[in-house]
Design a protein around this motif. Structure first.
Motif, PDB file in Angstrom:
ATOM      1  N   PHE A 174      -7.931  -0.802  -5.438  1.00 32.65           N
ATOM      2  CA  PHE A 174      -8.211   0.313  -4.531  1.00 32.65           C
ATOM      3  C   PHE A 174      -9.495   0.076  -3.745  1.00 32.65           C
ATOM      4  N   PHE A 231     -11.782   4.421  -2.770  1.00 31.96           N
ATOM      5  CA  PHE A 231     -11.202   5.375  -3.717  1.00 31.96           C
ATOM      6  C   PHE A 231     -12.105   6.593  -3.858  1.00 31.96           C
ATOM      7  N   ALA A 285      -7.085   6.590  -1.372  1.00 26.38           N
ATOM      8  CA  ALA A 285      -7.560   5.209  -1.426  1.00 26.38           C
ATOM      9  C   ALA A 285      -6.869   4.415  -0.331  1.00 26.38           C
TER      10      ALA A 285
END
Length: 146
Positions: A67, A70, A90
């Motif tokens: 990610f 995020f 994300a």
């Protein structure tokens, strides 16, 4: 902390606070302390869950590296004092996604179930492709939790 989290059992709230710290630090080394040995991870890409604390740690430790940008935005605590839903966003592979983490804790504050849902489809596909490339050869050993 968000106000809905105050509905959580105190031990679950302690674990949730620790979870937030681990995510912020992008370091899952201490995740074992809040995972039940029989915890299950339920992926947005698979019907059956992945069983055991090592499986959950493997997936969460990988996804936190996958990610980008995020962030958690909102939380919703269940009336049982053991469940919480965390809304997040994300980026993965140039695609933006939104999702939720549905986490259930036991009486000791250990995570017993961690289920993720993601949208839109192109964000889910980007996530699935990246996670598959990194973990596809490892996850079948953990497959099969209802």
């Amino acid at each position: 902390m968000l106000t809905t989290e105050t509905k959580l059992h105190p031990k679950a709230l302690d674990s949730l606070n620790r979870w937030h710290r681990l995510v912020e630090e992008k370091n899952m080394d201490e995740l074992d302390a809040i995972l039940h040995p029989d915890a299950v991870f339920r992926s947005p890409m698979a019907f059956k869950g992945y069983a055991s604390a090592p499986a959950v740690k493997l997936v969460l430790g990988t996804v936190i590296q996958v990610f980008e940008n995020f962030a958690y935005h909102r939380s919703f605590a269940g009336d049982d004092g053991h469940s919480i839903v965390l809304e997040f966003s994300a980026d993965v592979g140039g695609k933006s996604l939104k999702g939720i983490d549905m986490i259930r804790f036991d009486d000791d504050g250990k995570i017993v179930d961690f289920e993720v849902m993601v949208r839109p489809l192109n964000g889910l596909q980007a996530l699935g492709a990246e996670m598959g490339a990194r973990l596809g050869h490892l996850l079948p050993a953990y497959k099969g939790a209802g």
